[in-house]
Design an enzyme around this catalytic site. Structure first.
Site, short mmCIF file in Angstrom:
data_model
loop_
_atom_site.label_atom_id
_atom_site.label_comp_id
_atom_site.label_asym_id
_atom_site.label_seq_id
_atom_site.Cartn_x
_atom_site.Cartn_y
_atom_site.Cartn_z
N CYS A 113 0.82 -1.22 0.00
CA CYS A 113 0.00 0.00 0.00
C CYS A 113 0.85 1.27 0.00
CB CYS A 113 -0.94 0.00 1.20
SG CYS A 113 -1.96 -1.45 1.27
N HIS A 255 -3.08 7.17 2.42
CA HIS A 255 -3.56 5.89 1.92
C HIS A 255 -4.91 5.61 2.56
CE1 HIS A 255 -4.13 1.78 1.09
NE2 HIS A 255 -3.75 1.32 2.27
N ASN A 285 -10.24 0.10 0.28
CA ASN A 285 -8.78 0.17 0.25
C ASN A 285 -8.30 -0.40 -1.09
OD1 ASN A 285 -6.05 -0.36 0.53
ND2 ASN A 285 -6.21 -1.13 2.62
O1 UT7 Z 1 -3.76 -1.21 3.52
C1 UT7 Z 1 -3.04 -1.18 4.71
C2 UT7 Z 1 -3.29 -2.27 5.54
N1 UT7 Z 1 -4.57 -2.49 6.14
C3 UT7 Z 1 -5.05 -1.77 7.16
O2 UT7 Z 1 -4.63 -0.68 7.43
C4 UT7 Z 1 -6.10 -2.40 7.99
C5 UT7 Z 1 -5.87 -2.12 9.46
N2 UT7 Z 1 -6.85 -2.78 10.33
C6 UT7 Z 1 -8.14 -2.42 10.35
O3 UT7 Z 1 -8.58 -1.55 9.61
C7 UT7 Z 1 -9.03 -3.09 11.37
O4 UT7 Z 1 -8.26 -3.87 12.22
C8 UT7 Z 1 -10.17 -3.97 10.76
C9 UT7 Z 1 -11.18 -3.09 10.06
C10 UT7 Z 1 -9.57 -4.95 9.75
C11 UT7 Z 1 -10.87 -4.74 11.84
O5 UT7 Z 1 -11.43 -3.84 12.80
P1 UT7 Z 1 -11.17 -4.08 14.36
O6 UT7 Z 1 -11.92 -3.05 15.05
O7 UT7 Z 1 -9.69 -4.14 14.55
O8 UT7 Z 1 -11.84 -5.47 14.58
P2 UT7 Z 1 -11.19 -6.81 15.21
O9 UT7 Z 1 -10.34 -7.48 14.20
O10 UT7 Z 1 -10.59 -6.45 16.53
O11 UT7 Z 1 -12.47 -7.68 15.45
C12 UT7 Z 1 -13.50 -7.29 16.40
C13 UT7 Z 1 -14.64 -8.24 16.28
C14 UT7 Z 1 -14.21 -9.72 16.26
O12 UT7 Z 1 -15.19 -10.46 16.97
P3 UT7 Z 1 -14.91 -10.92 18.48
O13 UT7 Z 1 -13.68 -11.79 18.40
O14 UT7 Z 1 -14.68 -9.67 19.26
O15 UT7 Z 1 -16.14 -11.65 18.84
C15 UT7 Z 1 -14.27 -10.09 14.82
O16 UT7 Z 1 -14.54 -11.46 14.61
O17 UT7 Z 1 -15.32 -8.03 15.05
C16 UT7 Z 1 -15.44 -9.26 14.34
N3 UT7 Z 1 -15.40 -8.98 12.92
C17 UT7 Z 1 -16.50 -8.68 12.22
N4 UT7 Z 1 -17.80 -8.58 12.56
C18 UT7 Z 1 -18.66 -8.24 11.60
C19 UT7 Z 1 -14.32 -8.94 12.11
N5 UT7 Z 1 -14.71 -8.62 10.86
C20 UT7 Z 1 -16.05 -8.46 10.91
C21 UT7 Z 1 -17.01 -8.12 9.94
N6 UT7 Z 1 -18.30 -8.02 10.33
N7 UT7 Z 1 -16.69 -7.88 8.67
#
Ligand code: UT7
Length: 391
Positions: A113, A255, A285
């Site tokens: 990215c 980005h 993204n």
């Molecule tokens: O291009 C450069 C690289 N990429 C990035 O910059 C991405 C950086 N990371 C992020 O943007 C975020 O970490 C995400 C958007 C990918 C995820 O958001 P988060 O707030 O960090 O969520 P998490 O991974 O901590 O997950 C929280 C909860 C989990 O459930 P439990 O374990 O708390 O029960 C996940 O299973 O949300 C759940 N979850 C979802 N729920 C509904 C993860 N994805 C989804 C989804 N819909 N799509």
């Protein structure tokens, strides 16, 4: 002293839209979750006939039209992408051929990215050192083809598209003022896309699902933490390198990964969110393509004014990050409709030229007695039948 000015810009986005509501039919997610956690509402998906190359070509052709520059005047083409169709030929070489940029060197650059910021910095420095005079830098991605559409943690994030900038050397001060490029490979496993044919042992085990893949593997939380820890510092560092202060910056084009990352960076720098241009709501993204796509929209919306000072900042897989400071000092020339049509006609002629050269090469090989690709395959099949030899 030579300076590298941005003189053209263009983007290409596929027509097919995939909304959060569509995704909620595919995986266990909701529009509310995706929007509140990322800021994304919808993204674009490349159609069957759209590739990283066709999208890159379209974005570059548009950027050259804005610059009113003939492709044969280009010295260098750099394509930043993680989704090139081939290890070689590079996407850049295919774009060079499609544009008819007959004098240009061309290569792909892999910095995930951050790729666009890396490419812009390299091209600008080549111009500043007087090694070249013109360049086109392109970010292009078909991430929809490398995400696991059953993994709700990644498939909601990514989209397809391309963006390009044309750079030109000048004695007039301005253009790309400073850049900073960084990497921390110890975090390589946090965001990866394994190359199956090169190594059968994946760098990280989870990029395959039921024998399919490889897919993008990401530790979202860790990548989030990394981004929020480096982006603000990179912005401050590059501004200082340019001999400027935060208050001199008119707009930051980051980005487009997650609105929460940008909010975090804005707070850290004590800047209002309006200082950051965001359009990830519509495209998600798009990795290396996100900054030039966002820049094009900022121009269209009238967000940029002559003598504005901009910062582009990228971050992602590698881990990599980087930032560039640019003086926006361009007034695009008025290009007549006739000239635009001639330009399109030239691209058609270039396609025919390329085909003719390929045919001629085959003909010469046939005259010289070399086996055709078809004959080679037949021969391989025969050997396979005879000796169990692998093709
Ligand atoms: O291009 C450069 C690289 N990429 C990035 O910059 C991405 C950086 N990371 C992020 O943007 C975020 O970490 C995400 C958007 C990918 C995820 O958001 P988060 O707030 O960090 O969520 P998490 O991974 O901590 O997950 C929280 C909860 C989990 O459930 P439990 O374990 O708390 O029960 C996940 O299973 O949300 C759940 N979850 C979802 N729920 C509904 C993860 N994805 C989804 C989804 N819909 N799509």
């Amino acid at each position: 002293m030579r300076y590298a000015h941005i003189v053209g810009w263009g983007s290409y986005l596929p027509e097919q839209v995939l909304t959060n509501h569509d995704l909620a039919q595919m995986v266990d997610t909701t529009d509310e979750w995706i929007l509140s956690r990322t800021g994304i509402r919808e993204r674009r998906l490349a159609g069957e006939k759209e590739t990283v190359t066709t999208m890159a070509f379209n974005a570059a052709a548009r950027a050259l039209a804005v610059a009113d520059m003939h492709p044969a005047r280009l010295d260098m083409i750099i394509v930043a992408t993680s989704t090139s169709e081939h290890a070689f030929p590079s996407t850049a070489s295919l774009v060079q051929d499609a544009l008819g940029a007959t004098r240009a060197g061309a290569f792909d650059l892999s910095a995930a990215c951050s790729g666009f910021v890396y490419a812009l910095s390299l091209a600008a420095n080549a111009i500043k050192s007087d090694a070249i005079d013109t360049a086109v830098v392109i970010g292009t991605e078909t991430l929809s083809r490398v995400v696991d559409w059953q993994d709700r943690a990644t498939c909601i994030l990514f989209g397809d598209g391309a963006g390009a900038l044309v750079l030109k050397g000048s004695d007039v001060p301005g253009g790309v003022l400073a850049s900073t490029l960084r990497s921390d490979g110890s975090g390589g496993d946090l965001l990866s896309l394994h190359n199956t044919q090169i190594s059968s042992v994946p760098f990280i085990g989870t990029s395959y699902v039921n024998g399919h893949g490889p897919y993008i593997h990401m530790n979202g939380r860790q990548v989030f933490r990394f981004a929020t820890s480096v982006v603000a510092d990179a912005i401050e560092e590059v501004i200082k390198k340019a001999g400027l202060q935060l208050k001199d910056i008119s707009l930051i084009v980051p980005h487009q990964a997650n609105v929460r990352i940008i909010d975090h960076v804005a707070k850290k720098l004590k800047l209002p969110p309006e200082k950051f241009y965001l359009n990830l709501e519509r495209y998600g993204n798009t990795s290396a393509a996100s900054i030039p796509i966002a820049l094009c929209e900022a121009v269209q919306e009238g967000r940029l004014h002559p003598d504005d000072t901009l910062v582009f900042v990228g971050f992602g897989g590698g881990l990599t990050w980087g930032a560039v400071v640019v003086k926006w000092d361009v007034t695009p020339p008025d290009v007549s409709a006739v000239k635009q049509r001639l330009r399109q006609a030239r691209y058609v002629a270039m396609r025919l030229r390329s085909r003719a050269r390929r045919l001629l090469r085959r003909f010469m090989a046939w005259v010289g007695g070399s086996p055709t690709p078809k004959a080679r395959l037949k021969d391989a099949d025969r050997r396979l039948e005879e000796g169990g030899e692998k093709r």
